[in-house]
Design a protein around this motif. Structure first.
Motif, mmCIF file in Angstrom:
data_model
loop_
_atom_site.group_PDB
_atom_site.id
_atom_site.type_symbol
_atom_site.label_atom_id
_atom_site.label_comp_id
_atom_site.label_asym_id
_atom_site.label_seq_id
_atom_site.Cartn_x
_atom_site.Cartn_y
_atom_site.Cartn_z
ATOM 1 N N VAL A 7 0.846 -1.198 0.000
ATOM 2 C CA VAL A 7 0.000 0.000 0.000
ATOM 3 C C VAL A 7 0.881 1.246 0.000
ATOM 4 O O VAL A 7 0.652 2.183 -0.767
ATOM 5 N N ALA A 8 1.904 1.245 0.851
ATOM 6 C CA ALA A 8 2.799 2.407 0.931
ATOM 7 C C ALA A 8 3.545 2.624 -0.381
ATOM 8 O O ALA A 8 3.644 3.760 -0.869
ATOM 9 N N PHE A 9 4.062 1.549 -0.970
ATOM 10 C CA PHE A 9 4.778 1.692 -2.235
ATOM 11 C C PHE A 9 3.862 2.239 -3.316
ATOM 12 O O PHE A 9 4.226 3.169 -4.045
ATOM 13 N N ASP A 10 2.657 1.706 -3.407
ATOM 14 C CA ASP A 10 1.696 2.204 -4.396
ATOM 15 C C ASP A 10 1.344 3.665 -4.138
ATOM 16 O O ASP A 10 1.260 4.471 -5.066
ATOM 17 N N TYR A 11 1.149 4.007 -2.884
ATOM 18 C CA TYR A 11 0.810 5.384 -2.520
ATOM 19 C C TYR A 11 1.928 6.332 -2.946
ATOM 20 O O TYR A 11 1.681 7.367 -3.564
ATOM 21 N N PHE A 12 3.160 5.965 -2.596
ATOM 22 C CA PHE A 12 4.288 6.836 -2.927
ATOM 23 C C PHE A 12 4.495 6.955 -4.438
ATOM 24 O O PHE A 12 4.783 8.037 -4.941
ATOM 25 N N THR A 13 4.359 5.849 -5.157
ATOM 26 C CA THR A 13 4.587 5.928 -6.604
ATOM 27 C C THR A 13 3.456 6.672 -7.305
ATOM 28 O O THR A 13 3.692 7.352 -8.300
ATOM 29 N N ASN A 14 2.250 6.568 -6.798
ATOM 30 C CA ASN A 14 1.116 7.272 -7.417
ATOM 31 C C ASN A 14 1.063 8.746 -7.047
ATOM 32 O O ASN A 14 0.580 9.567 -7.820
ATOM 33 N N ASN A 15 1.531 9.091 -5.848
ATOM 34 C CA ASN A 15 1.400 10.462 -5.369
ATOM 35 C C ASN A 15 2.728 11.184 -5.208
ATOM 36 O O ASN A 15 2.748 12.356 -4.873
ATOM 37 N N GLY A 16 3.820 10.478 -5.437
ATOM 38 C CA GLY A 16 5.141 11.074 -5.253
ATOM 39 C C GLY A 16 5.491 12.063 -6.352
ATOM 40 O O GLY A 16 4.873 12.100 -7.414
ATOM 41 N N ASN A 17 6.488 12.840 -6.074
ATOM 42 C CA ASN A 17 6.952 13.856 -7.009
ATOM 43 C C ASN A 17 8.048 13.245 -7.892
ATOM 44 O O ASN A 17 9.219 13.566 -7.747
ATOM 45 N N PHE A 18 7.644 12.349 -8.793
ATOM 46 C CA PHE A 18 8.597 11.659 -9.658
ATOM 47 C C PHE A 18 8.628 12.303 -11.038
ATOM 48 O O PHE A 18 7.633 12.853 -11.502
ATOM 49 N N THR A 19 9.771 12.185 -11.668
ATOM 50 C CA THR A 19 9.902 12.694 -13.038
ATOM 51 C C THR A 19 9.125 11.777 -13.980
ATOM 52 O O THR A 19 8.785 10.635 -13.635
ATOM 53 N N ASP A 20 8.865 12.255 -15.178
ATOM 54 C CA ASP A 20 8.182 11.434 -16.180
ATOM 55 C C ASP A 20 8.983 10.166 -16.472
ATOM 56 O O ASP A 20 8.415 9.092 -16.659
ATOM 57 N N PHE A 21 10.303 10.287 -16.497
ATOM 58 C CA PHE A 21 11.156 9.131 -16.743
ATOM 59 C C PHE A 21 10.981 8.082 -15.647
ATOM 60 O O PHE A 21 10.843 6.893 -15.934
ATOM 61 N N GLN A 22 10.984 8.529 -14.380
ATOM 62 C CA GLN A 22 10.807 7.591 -13.275
ATOM 63 C C GLN A 22 9.433 6.931 -13.335
ATOM 64 O O GLN A 22 9.308 5.728 -13.095
ATOM 65 N N LYS A 23 8.398 7.698 -13.662
ATOM 66 C CA LYS A 23 7.053 7.126 -13.788
ATOM 67 C C LYS A 23 7.010 6.084 -14.903
ATOM 68 O O LYS A 23 6.357 5.051 -14.776
ATOM 69 N N THR A 24 7.727 6.361 -15.996
ATOM 70 C CA THR A 24 7.787 5.405 -17.105
ATOM 71 C C THR A 24 8.470 4.117 -16.651
ATOM 72 O O THR A 24 8.023 3.017 -16.986
ATOM 73 N N LEU A 25 9.538 4.255 -15.868
ATOM 74 C CA LEU A 25 10.219 3.065 -15.349
ATOM 75 C C LEU A 25 9.277 2.232 -14.474
ATOM 76 O O LEU A 25 9.249 1.007 -14.581
ATOM 77 N N PHE A 26 8.517 2.916 -13.607
ATOM 78 C CA PHE A 26 7.565 2.194 -12.755
ATOM 79 C C PHE A 26 6.557 1.435 -13.608
ATOM 80 O O PHE A 26 6.234 0.284 -13.330
ATOM 81 N N ARG A 27 6.060 2.091 -14.650
ATOM 82 C CA ARG A 27 5.079 1.427 -15.529
ATOM 83 C C ARG A 27 5.720 0.281 -16.305
ATOM 84 O O ARG A 27 5.144 -0.786 -16.451
ATOM 85 N N TYR A 28 6.925 0.525 -16.804
ATOM 86 C CA TYR A 28 7.599 -0.468 -17.639
ATOM 87 C C TYR A 28 7.931 -1.733 -16.851
ATOM 88 O O TYR A 28 7.722 -2.836 -17.317
ATOM 89 N N PHE A 29 8.471 -1.514 -15.669
ATOM 90 C CA PHE A 29 8.863 -2.663 -14.861
ATOM 91 C C PHE A 29 7.720 -3.162 -13.980
ATOM 92 O O PHE A 29 7.830 -4.209 -13.366
ATOM 93 N N GLY A 30 6.645 -2.413 -13.923
ATOM 94 C CA GLY A 30 5.399 -2.805 -13.272
ATOM 95 C C GLY A 30 5.530 -3.595 -12.001
ATOM 96 O O GLY A 30 6.003 -3.098 -10.987
ATOM 97 N N ALA A 31 5.077 -4.831 -12.055
ATOM 98 C CA ALA A 31 5.023 -5.688 -10.871
ATOM 99 C C ALA A 31 6.404 -5.889 -10.261
ATOM 100 O O ALA A 31 6.544 -5.934 -9.039
#
Length: 163
Positions: A28-52
């Motif tokens: 829950v915490a990891f999802d919360y931080f990745t969804n609401n954190g102040n990440f760059t577009d590149f970091q968000k892409t990495l989260f999506r790309y590597f997903g699970a």
């Protein structure tokens, strides 16, 4: 000064072991931080790309950090009970006043509000509100800070924005 020292020396060390207390809460915490954190577009892409993969490894790291900090700071077996005791100590220390500073918040209030904001919106916060009286003080703080700010407080809990 006494309360600020207590926050820095004691309370802060309870947050991570509580937020990452169980595998489920770590997810829950990891999802919360990745969804609401102040990440760059590149970091968000990495989260999506590597997903699970990133989600589970991130949560595993958080879970292990929580256990390590629990041990390092000599917290009890049930860290949630330690958190409740600390929050009760804080609210009892208000001595019937709205804030630690009396009628208006002082630096200890602001520091404690910031600490609570770190886990506001997570299961730890929900449990703390059910088992202590912290919510009333926290809500007074948020209202006070919103009234004093030209731009308003950006709540740690995105569900409260605009309320």
């Amino acid at each position: 000064k006494k309360w600020r020292k207590w926050i820095d020396d004691h309370f802060v060390h309870m947050i991570s072991p509580n937020v990452y207390r169980t595998w489920e809460e770590s997810l829950v915490a990891f999802d919360y931080f990745t969804n609401n954190g102040n990440f760059t577009d590149f970091q968000k892409t990495l989260f999506r790309y590597f997903g699970a993969l990133s989600r589970y490894f991130g949560a595993l790291a958080m879970f292990k950090i929580g256990k390590t900090l629990k041990k390092r700071h000599n917290l009890g077996e049930n860290v949630r009970l330690d958190m409740y005791a600390a929050l009760r100590k804080w609210t009892k220390g208000l001595e019937g006043k709205p804030f630690n500073g009396g009628d208006t918040p002082n630096m200890a209030d602001i520091e404690m509000w910031g600490m609570c904001s770190a886990f506001h919106g997570m299961p730890t916060w929900e449990d703390a509100c059910k088992n202590t009286k912290i919510a009333a003080w926290y809500n007074r703080m948020e209202a006070h800070l919103n009234n004093r700010s030209a731009v308003g407080v950006v709540s740690a809990n995105p569900t409260l924005i605009g309320t």
